[in-house]
Design a protein around this motif. Structure first.
Motif, PDB file in Angstrom:
ATOM      1  N   ASN A  21      -7.574   3.211 -16.189  1.00  0.00           N
ATOM      2  CA  ASN A  21      -6.680   3.673 -17.261  1.00  0.00           C
ATOM      3  C   ASN A  21      -5.915   2.541 -17.962  1.00  0.00           C
TER       4      ASN A  21
ATOM      5  N   GLY B  88     -16.243  -1.471  -3.344  1.00  0.00           N
ATOM      6  CA  GLY B  88     -14.834  -1.333  -2.963  1.00  0.00           C
ATOM      7  C   GLY B  88     -14.698  -1.160  -1.462  1.00  0.00           C
ATOM      8  N   GLU B  89     -15.591  -0.398  -0.908  1.00  0.00           N
ATOM      9  CA  GLU B  89     -15.563  -0.123   0.535  1.00  0.00           C
ATOM     10  C   GLU B  89     -15.882  -1.397   1.334  1.00  0.00           C
TER      11      GLU B  89
ATOM     12  N   THR C  61      -8.799  -1.706  -8.548  1.00  0.00           N
ATOM     13  CA  THR C  61      -8.070  -1.195  -9.722  1.00  0.00           C
ATOM     14  C   THR C  61      -8.807  -0.043 -10.422  1.00  0.00           C
ATOM     15  N   PRO C  62      -8.058   0.802 -11.160  1.00  0.00           N
ATOM     16  CA  PRO C  62      -8.644   1.968 -11.836  1.00  0.00           C
ATOM     17  C   PRO C  62      -8.956   1.679 -13.307  1.00  0.00           C
TER      18      PRO C  62
ATOM     19  N   GLU D  56      -0.906   2.796  -4.730  1.00  0.00           N
ATOM     20  CA  GLU D  56      -0.300   3.475  -5.893  1.00  0.00           C
ATOM     21  C   GLU D  56      -1.271   4.564  -6.306  1.00  0.00           C
TER      22      GLU D  56
ATOM     23  N   THR E 143      -9.236   8.458  -2.753  1.00  0.00           N
ATOM     24  CA  THR E 143      -9.748   7.118  -2.422  1.00  0.00           C
ATOM     25  C   THR E 143      -8.700   6.341  -1.625  1.00  0.00           C
TER      26      THR E 143
ATOM     27  N   LYS F 193     -11.599  -6.037  -7.374  1.00  0.00           N
ATOM     28  CA  LYS F 193     -12.735  -5.193  -7.770  1.00  0.00           C
ATOM     29  C   LYS F 193     -12.212  -4.217  -8.816  1.00  0.00           C
TER      30      LYS F 193
ATOM     31  N   GLU G  33      -3.342  17.221 -10.748  1.00  0.00           N
ATOM     32  CA  GLU G  33      -3.067  16.139 -11.703  1.00  0.00           C
ATOM     33  C   GLU G  33      -4.145  16.204 -12.778  1.00  0.00           C
TER      34      GLU G  33
ATOM     35  N   PHE H  11      -4.409  14.340 -15.651  1.00  0.00           N
ATOM     36  CA  PHE H  11      -4.787  12.978 -16.057  1.00  0.00           C
ATOM     37  C   PHE H  11      -5.594  12.985 -17.352  1.00  0.00           C
TER      38      PHE H  11
ATOM     39  N   GLY I 188      -2.103   9.049  -7.107  1.00  0.00           N
ATOM     40  CA  GLY I 188      -1.951  10.040  -8.180  1.00  0.00           C
ATOM     41  C   GLY I 188      -0.540  10.574  -8.304  1.00  0.00           C
TER      42      GLY I 188
ATOM     43  N   ILE J 275      -9.207   4.512   1.923  1.00  0.00           N
ATOM     44  CA  ILE J 275      -8.917   3.087   2.166  1.00  0.00           C
ATOM     45  C   ILE J 275      -7.955   2.945   3.352  1.00  0.00           C
TER      46      ILE J 275
ATOM     47  N   PHE K 105      -4.133  -1.151  -3.792  1.00  0.00           N
ATOM     48  CA  PHE K 105      -5.042  -0.204  -4.441  1.00  0.00           C
ATOM     49  C   PHE K 105      -4.268   0.673  -5.408  1.00  0.00           C
ATOM     50  N   THR K 106      -4.811   0.858  -6.600  1.00  0.00           N
ATOM     51  CA  THR K 106      -4.287   1.842  -7.545  1.00  0.00           C
ATOM     52  C   THR K 106      -5.442   2.744  -7.922  1.00  0.00           C
TER      53      THR K 106
ATOM     54  N   SER L 200     -12.777  -3.577   1.040  1.00  0.00           N
ATOM     55  CA  SER L 200     -11.513  -3.138   1.650  1.00  0.00           C
ATOM     56  C   SER L 200     -11.602  -2.953   3.156  1.00  0.00           C
TER      57      SER L 200
HETATM   58  P1  NAD Z   1     -10.563   6.264  -8.189  1.00  0.00           P
HETATM   59  O1  NAD Z   1      -9.828   6.435  -6.893  1.00  0.00           O
HETATM   60  O2  NAD Z   1     -11.749   7.084  -8.436  1.00  0.00           O
HETATM   61  O3  NAD Z   1     -11.051   4.747  -8.335  1.00  0.00           O
HETATM   62  C1  NAD Z   1     -10.170   3.664  -8.255  1.00  0.00           C
HETATM   63  C2  NAD Z   1     -10.921   2.447  -7.761  1.00  0.00           C
HETATM   64  O4  NAD Z   1     -11.352   2.661  -6.425  1.00  0.00           O
HETATM   65  C3  NAD Z   1     -12.168   2.110  -8.564  1.00  0.00           C
HETATM   66  O5  NAD Z   1     -12.251   0.705  -8.699  1.00  0.00           O
HETATM   67  C4  NAD Z   1     -13.287   2.627  -7.674  1.00  0.00           C
HETATM   68  O6  NAD Z   1     -14.520   1.989  -7.846  1.00  0.00           O
HETATM   69  C5  NAD Z   1     -12.721   2.316  -6.307  1.00  0.00           C
HETATM   70  N1  NAD Z   1     -13.316   3.078  -5.199  1.00  0.00           N
HETATM   71  C6  NAD Z   1     -13.959   4.273  -5.265  1.00  0.00           C
HETATM   72  N2  NAD Z   1     -14.355   4.644  -4.017  1.00  0.00           N
HETATM   73  C7  NAD Z   1     -13.955   3.665  -3.164  1.00  0.00           C
HETATM   74  C8  NAD Z   1     -14.052   3.482  -1.760  1.00  0.00           C
HETATM   75  N3  NAD Z   1     -14.668   4.364  -0.961  1.00  0.00           N
HETATM   76  N4  NAD Z   1     -13.495   2.370  -1.215  1.00  0.00           N
HETATM   77  C9  NAD Z   1     -12.873   1.476  -1.998  1.00  0.00           C
HETATM   78  N5  NAD Z   1     -12.763   1.583  -3.328  1.00  0.00           N
HETATM   79  C10 NAD Z   1     -13.291   2.668  -3.917  1.00  0.00           C
HETATM   80  O7  NAD Z   1      -9.458   6.429  -9.332  1.00  0.00           O
HETATM   81  P2  NAD Z   1      -9.683   6.376 -10.920  1.00  0.00           P
HETATM   82  O8  NAD Z   1     -10.371   7.639 -11.300  1.00  0.00           O
HETATM   83  O9  NAD Z   1     -10.272   5.072 -11.307  1.00  0.00           O
HETATM   84  O10 NAD Z   1      -8.183   6.376 -11.471  1.00  0.00           O
HETATM   85  C11 NAD Z   1      -7.477   7.538 -11.756  1.00  0.00           C
HETATM   86  C12 NAD Z   1      -6.479   7.822 -10.646  1.00  0.00           C
HETATM   87  O11 NAD Z   1      -5.649   6.693 -10.443  1.00  0.00           O
HETATM   88  C13 NAD Z   1      -5.526   8.946 -10.981  1.00  0.00           C
HETATM   89  O12 NAD Z   1      -5.352   9.789  -9.852  1.00  0.00           O
HETATM   90  C14 NAD Z   1      -4.212   8.242 -11.284  1.00  0.00           C
HETATM   91  O13 NAD Z   1      -3.063   8.988 -11.080  1.00  0.00           O
HETATM   92  C15 NAD Z   1      -4.284   7.071 -10.362  1.00  0.00           C
HETATM   93  N6  NAD Z   1      -3.422   5.989 -10.843  1.00  0.00           N
HETATM   94  C16 NAD Z   1      -2.259   5.730 -10.152  1.00  0.00           C
HETATM   95  C17 NAD Z   1      -1.397   4.749 -10.596  1.00  0.00           C
HETATM   96  C18 NAD Z   1      -0.110   4.462  -9.852  1.00  0.00           C
HETATM   97  O14 NAD Z   1       0.488   3.424 -10.100  1.00  0.00           O
HETATM   98  N7  NAD Z   1       0.342   5.327  -8.964  1.00  0.00           N
HETATM   99  C19 NAD Z   1      -1.717   4.009 -11.720  1.00  0.00           C
HETATM  100  C20 NAD Z   1      -2.913   4.284 -12.399  1.00  0.00           C
HETATM  101  C21 NAD Z   1      -3.758   5.276 -11.939  1.00  0.00           C
END
Ligand code: NAD
Length: 476
Positions: A152, A210-211, A149-150, A248, A230, A175, A379, A381, A250, A234, A224-225, A214
Motif C-alpha cells: 500500500n 518471505g517465509e 513489506t506490503p 504492524e 501473515t 523483501k 478490515e 482496506f 491490520g 511469522i 513485518f507490516t 523470516s
Molecule cells: P500480506 O500479509 O498479504 O503481505 C505482506 C507481506 O508479507 C508481503 O511482502 C508478502 O509477500 C509477505 N508474505 C506473505 N506470506 C508470507 C509468509 N508466509 N511468510 C513471510 N512473508 C509472507 O499483506 P498485504 O496484503 O501486502 O497488505 C495489506 C495488509 O497490511 C492489511 O491488512 C493492512 O492493514 C496491513 N498494513 C498494516 C500497516 C500497519 O502499520 N499496521 C501498514 C500497512 C498495511
C-alpha cells in the motif's frame, strides 16, 4: 514526465552486487490498466540464504561503525532519495496506483523519516555511579534484520523498517511485496551506494521467499507490516530461535463524531482520512459512528465529496483518486460492498464513470447498516466507508471497541475536553481528536490486540532495533 527505463532495471541486491533472479522474472501489473508495466528479478530460496550469509558477515564490521558515521550515512541516503525523488514517485504510481501528488508525499515522507532517524542518539542509562561501582545499561544492535513489506505504501514502509535498523547498527534484508517491488528496489540501490556490501540486501518474491527469510536461524529480528494472518504466521515461525519481532498488522479503525460537531468543518477531513490512498491505509478511518441527530446530514456531505472525485491513472493531472492496487483486493472490496447492499445498506455515492481498464472502485459511502455486515466487521482496506448510527455515546464507544483490532481510533468534536474524555476509552494504539491516520516520525505508532506487537517511530521505534546489555564496572 521523465521516461522510466523498464529494461533490466530491477535487480536484486545481494552482497553488494546487483543480480538477476534465479527464478527468472516477476511481472509487475500497473493497477490503473491491469496490464504488465515492468518485470523484475525473482529470487530463489538459495539467493535468500546467500543474502543472509553475506549480511551476517557484514554485521561484524557495521556494528562497530561509529554512531556519527552511521548518522552521516543515513543523511547521505536521504540526499540520494531526494536526488531520485521524481523517479521514485513515478515508480510508486506505476506499481501502486496512487495519484502522483500522493506518491510525491510518500517520497517526502521517506526523506523526512530517514533524516529524523539520522538525528537520533542511542541512550546509555547510568544505573549506579558510586565510588566502588558503575552500572550502565547499553543498547546493542541485534544482527541481521528481516524486513517484510506490503503493497500500500511500499517505499515509505520500507524506509520505516530499514532506517532505524541501520541506524542502530543492524544489517537488513528487505523483501518487498511481490505486487510492488520497484520503488523499494530503487531505494535499496540508493542505500547500497552509501554502505558496505551486505549491509543492505533485497530479495523479491512471494510468501515462500518471505517465509525462507523470516524463519532462517541467522535472522535475529523480523519487522513485518502486512495482514494479521501473515503476522501470526511469522510469529509462530520465529518461536524456534526466539526472534525479536515488530509486527504492524491490520486495523479496523473507528471514528466517533460527537453530536456537537461542526459538519462543514470536518466532512472533507473525514473523507480524506477514510479514503487516503483509496482506503488502502492501515490506519485509515474504516467505520464511522455518527449521532442520529447528524447522521443524514454528514452522510450526505461525505457522498457529495465522494461523487466529486475523478478516478484515473495516477500520472494524469486531473486524477484525484486511484485504483485498488491488485485484482484480489479489488474483488474482495467489491464483494464486501455487494454483501452490504444485499443486506439492505444504501450506497449514497459511487455512480461516477470509471476508466474502462484497471481495478477502479468509486469511493462508496454506505448507510443503513450495522455490525452484522461484513464490511463493518472486517478490515475492508479499500474505497468504502460504512456509516453507523448511534444514540448514546457510551454505546458508540462500546461498538467501536468491539473489534479484534486495535490500531487507531478517533473522536470528532468541537469540545476538546469531552473529546479527550472519550478518546481515553478507545482501545487502540493511537487516538486522534478531529483527525485520523496522521503519523509523524517522532510519535510512536503501533497496534493493540490483533493489530500488532511493538511500535515503530520515535525513540521507542529505534529501541526495538536494539538489545539491552548491562555493564557492571567494579572500580576497585
Ligand atoms: P500480506 O500479509 O498479504 O503481505 C505482506 C507481506 O508479507 C508481503 O511482502 C508478502 O509477500 C509477505 N508474505 C506473505 N506470506 C508470507 C509468509 N508466509 N511468510 C513471510 N512473508 C509472507 O499483506 P498485504 O496484503 O501486502 O497488505 C495489506 C495488509 O497490511 C492489511 O491488512 C493492512 O492493514 C496491513 N498494513 C498494516 C500497516 C500497519 O502499520 N499496521 C501498514 C500497512 C498495511
Amino acid at each position: 514526465m521523465q521516461q522510466l527505463n523498464m529494461q533490466n532495471e530491477f535487480k536484486l541486491i545481494i552482497d553488494g552486487q546487483s543480480c538477476l533472479g534465479e527464478q527468472g522474472e516477476l511481472d509487475i501489473i500497473n493497477p490503473a490498466t491491469g496490464t504488465v508495466a515492468a518485470s523484475c528479478a525473482k529470487a530463489s530460496v538459495a539467493q535468500v540464504n546467500q543474502a543472509i550469509a553475506a549480511a551476517k558477515q557484514a554485521f561484524k564490521s557495521w556494528q562497530r561503525c561509529p554512531h556519527e558515521e552511521r548518522k552521516n550515512i543515513l543523511n547521505k541516503i536521504a540526499d540520494g532519495i531526494e536526488k531520485h525523488a521524481e523517479t521514485l514517485a513515478e515508480l510508486v504510481v506505476l506499481e501502486q496506483g496512487k495519484p502522483l501528488a500522493l506518491a510525491q508525499m510518500e517520497v517526502q515522507g521517506a526523506i523526512g523519516w530517514t533524516r529524523y532517524t539520522a538525528s537520533l542518539d542511542l541512550p546509555v542509562d547510568v544505573l549506579e555511579d558510586s565510588e566502588q561501582k558503575r552500572i550502565e545499561r547499553q543498547y546493542q544492535p541485534l544482527g541481521v534484520v528481516a524486513s517484510i513489506t506490503p503493497w500500500n505504501w511500499p517505499l515509505m514502509i520500507a524506509v520505516w523498517h530499514i532506517m532505524p535498523a541501520l541506524r542502530a547498527g543492524n544489517v537488513v534484508i528487505n523483501k518487498p511485496s511481490e505486487f510492488t517491488p520497484l520503488a523499494t528496489l530503487k531505494l535499496c540501490e540508493i542505500i547500497q551506494q552509501e554502505v558496505p556490501a551486505g549491509v543492505i540486501s533485497i530479495v523479491v518474491g512471494d510468501g515462500e521467499i518471505g517465509e525462507a527469510l523470516s524463519t532462517h536461524p541467522d535472522i535475529k529480528k523480523v519487522v513485518f507490516t502486512g495482514s494479521t494472518k501473515t503476522g501470526q504466521h511469522i510469529m509462530s515461525g520465529s518461536v524456534k530461535t526466539l526472534k525479536h519481532l515488530t509486527l504492524e498488522l491490520g486495523g479496523n479503525d473507528a471514528g466517533i463524531v460527537l453530536p456537537d460537531s461542526d459538519l462543514d468543518q470536518i466532512a472533507q477531513r473525514i473523507f480524506n482520512v477514510a479514503f487516503l490512498n483509496a482506503g488502502q491505509t492501515c490506519a485509515a478511518l474504516k467505520r464511522l459512528y455518527v449521532h442520529e441527530s447528524q447522521y443524514d446530514a454528514l452522510a450526505q456531505k461525505l457522498a457529495e465529496i465522494a461523487n466529486a472525485q475523478i478516478l484515473g491513472d495516477g500520472m494524469a493531472s486531473e486524477t484525484t483518486f486511484g485504483p485498488v492496487q491488485n485484482q484480489m483486493q479489488y474483488q474482495k472490496v467489491k464483494a464486501l460492498i455487494a454483501d452490504a447492499i444485499t443486506q439492505g445498506a444504501k450506497a449514497l455515492s459511487g455512480d461516477q464513470a470509471l476508466p474502462e481498464q484497471g481495478y477502479f472502485i468509486a469511493p462508496t459511502i454506505l448507510t443503513g447498516l450495522d455490525e452484522t455486515c461484513r464490511v463493518v466487521q472486517e478490515e475492508q482496506f479499500g474505497p468504502v466507508l460504512p456509516i453507523l448510527k448511534y444514540t448514546s455515546i457510551d454505546d458508540a464507544i462500546a461498538r467501536a471497541n468491539a473489534s479484534e483490532f486495535g490500531l487507531g481510533g478517533s473522536i470528532w468534536s468541537s469540545d476538546l475536553k469531552a473529546a479527550q474524555f472519550y478518546a481515553a476509552q478507545l482501545e487502540c494504539g493511537t487516538v486522534w481528536i478531529n483527525t485520523h491516520a496522521e503519523i509523524v516520525p517522532h510519535a510512536p505508532f503501533g497496534g493493540w490486540k490483533m493489530s500488532g506487537v511493538g511500535a515503530e517511530f520515535g525513540m521507542e521505534g529505534l529501541m526495538e532495533n536494539t538489545i539491552g546489555q548491562t555493564l557492571h564496572i567494579n572500580k576497585v
